[in-house]
Design a protein around this motif. Sequence first.
Motif, mmCIF file in Angstrom:
data_model
loop_
_atom_site.group_PDB
_atom_site.id
_atom_site.type_symbol
_atom_site.label_atom_id
_atom_site.label_comp_id
_atom_site.label_asym_id
_atom_site.label_seq_id
_atom_site.Cartn_x
_atom_site.Cartn_y
_atom_site.Cartn_z
ATOM 1 N N ARG A 1 0.831 -1.209 0.000
ATOM 2 C CA ARG A 1 0.000 0.000 0.000
ATOM 3 C C ARG A 1 0.859 1.249 0.000
ATOM 4 N N ARG A 2 1.915 1.253 0.754
ATOM 5 C CA ARG A 2 2.791 2.425 0.828
ATOM 6 C C ARG A 2 3.613 2.603 -0.445
ATOM 7 N N VAL B 1 11.377 9.598 -7.311
ATOM 8 C CA VAL B 1 11.119 8.158 -7.187
ATOM 9 C C VAL B 1 11.929 7.522 -6.059
ATOM 10 N N PRO B 2 13.261 7.709 -6.008
ATOM 11 C CA PRO B 2 14.001 7.081 -4.898
ATOM 12 C C PRO B 2 13.574 7.611 -3.527
ATOM 13 N N VAL B 3 13.329 8.919 -3.441
ATOM 14 C CA VAL B 3 12.947 9.491 -2.141
ATOM 15 C C VAL B 3 11.614 8.925 -1.681
ATOM 16 N N VAL C 1 9.221 2.628 2.395
ATOM 17 C CA VAL C 1 9.800 1.504 3.129
ATOM 18 C C VAL C 1 9.983 1.859 4.597
ATOM 19 N N ASP C 2 10.427 3.090 4.865
ATOM 20 C CA ASP C 2 10.611 3.508 6.258
ATOM 21 C C ASP C 2 9.276 3.589 6.989
ATOM 22 N N ALA C 3 8.233 4.041 6.285
ATOM 23 C CA ALA C 3 6.903 4.097 6.906
ATOM 24 C C ALA C 3 6.420 2.699 7.266
ATOM 25 N N TYR C 4 6.709 1.721 6.400
ATOM 26 C CA TYR C 4 6.301 0.347 6.720
ATOM 27 C C TYR C 4 7.100 -0.193 7.906
ATOM 28 N N ARG C 5 8.391 0.068 7.919
ATOM 29 C CA ARG C 5 9.217 -0.418 9.028
ATOM 30 C C ARG C 5 8.836 0.241 10.345
ATOM 31 N N ALA D 1 3.661 4.392 14.326
ATOM 32 C CA ALA D 1 3.467 4.646 12.899
ATOM 33 C C ALA D 1 4.148 5.964 12.552
ATOM 34 N N GLY D 2 4.367 6.180 11.244
ATOM 35 C CA GLY D 2 4.904 7.456 10.784
ATOM 36 C C GLY D 2 6.314 7.343 10.256
ATOM 37 N N ALA D 3 6.604 8.081 9.175
ATOM 38 C CA ALA D 3 7.946 8.115 8.605
ATOM 39 C C ALA D 3 8.600 9.461 8.879
ATOM 40 N N LEU D 4 8.005 10.528 8.356
ATOM 41 C CA LEU D 4 8.557 11.854 8.621
ATOM 42 C C LEU D 4 8.402 12.246 10.079
#
Length: 515
Positions: free
Chosen positions: A372-373, A411-413, A419-423, A438-441
């Motif tokens: 999903r992410r 795209v890479p960012v 991936v970081d949000a999933y982890r 939860a959360g990436a930023l």
Amino acid sequence: MTVEDMVVRSVGWRRLDPRMCLVNLRWILPPLGILALTALHSGSVNWEDHKLQIVSALLFVYLTCSEMVRWRTTRYRVTDEQVEVHSGLFWRRHVAIPRDRLRTVDVTSGPVHRVLGLSIVTMGTGQALRTDRRHQLKIDAVSVAEAGVLREELLPRSQPAKPAPADVPRARAAEQIARLDPRWVRYAPLSPLVFVIGLAPLSQAYNLAERLGIPVDIGGAVVGAVEFLVSIPGWLFAVFVVMVLVAGAVGTVLLFAESWWRFRLERDPGSGTLRVNRGLITTRSFTLEERRLRGAELLEPFMLRWGKGARLKAIASGLRQTLDGPRGGSGALLPPAPRRLAHETAASVLREAESPLLPARLRAHPRAALRRRLFRAGAASAAAVAAAALLAAVAGWSVGWSAAVVAVVAVPVSVVLAVDAYRSLGHTLHGAYLVTRAGALRRRTVALQRAGIIGWTVTRSPLQRRSGLATVAATTAAGTTGTYVVRDVGYGDGLMMADEAVPGLLAQFIEKTAE
């Protein structure tokens, strides 16, 4: 009504401090300073050139008269049952709040209040999601000594203590849980504000030009700045970026010092309260009853997380909904500090042997949450490339090159963030707490007491149903949001978690089958 009845009803009423009328001097002192400098420089004052100063002086007169009326008409008192405030001249307002509804007491003193020896006392009720004045009482302003007396009277709600006999030991002194370490200032620049503050001189220069009557074409200035940055050598551009970052770092350090200087987190064993004192120019004191505490929240914005730092907030009933910025916010228990210390502070505040916020216990979410992410990352990248192509076509640049450059960056960012949000996703039940992250930023880890959960909300979008996922939200009467979410968890796992966290609450909706 007899005179005797009127005297009885007036017992216990107190006035605001008369020095509050002088607080609005901040509106007149800067204009007077400008007029004085102008008179010294030119020998006279041309009033046509000082319309802003004249307006400020008139505003000062109006506000001072209003404050005098407010001082004359405002009364407050604290009884055994409630807190009352009576105010108003033409539209009279009488507010009475039962003392058993008071949850927090904040004492604040800004620069002008501190010079005058005054404080503002704000009392919050249990309406966590409301921000209007019906659910809080603000007494502005009383003397510093009176503010301390009010705080002791209101939290905890008890009768004044009687003098203890000589053979009875006195109550223990306040227990210090954490205090400011000057080395924490290194975490101040680890904030997106470093870029905003670094560019602030440009906006200030524009405001100064407007005040001086210098015409500024914003559009032309932006285009000229872009053309200038493109034409200068690379080393000069690097110097400009470094200067912006240095200015931003200095600004964030000053902001950290103003907000968190003299920070102390203490527990008063006698009254059962937690107290946070902090502030350099504007002093703040936040008092919270421990019995209102429902958990803790660990905040790790992405830049602060890279520096292995974190902030800590309380989850408690009665907290006001405020912005959670670098100045703290409602329920802030710790400034940006080492992550290890944040966990130790959480354990001490919650009276646990170990912090329930530790990430090692969290359970990973299904791989469908990663897909999903990644899908969202692809959609965001495509939107960025399309926007770049459209802007390039309007500006007359090469559409292909512009889209390619944006794609190489976006795209890479976006994939890394996905991936970081999933982890970052995770949840568990640890002892008396529901823990979710939860959360990436802005990674957010919450430990919520299971006893404080009063309901569940299970949400499934069409894509979530297809992937076998759900978003399970725990509803509580505590915190500044009232809802704490477990995102994209397996549907069956989410229901079982909710049933185990609060047995019986979802029993009628769950059908357990044999493996």
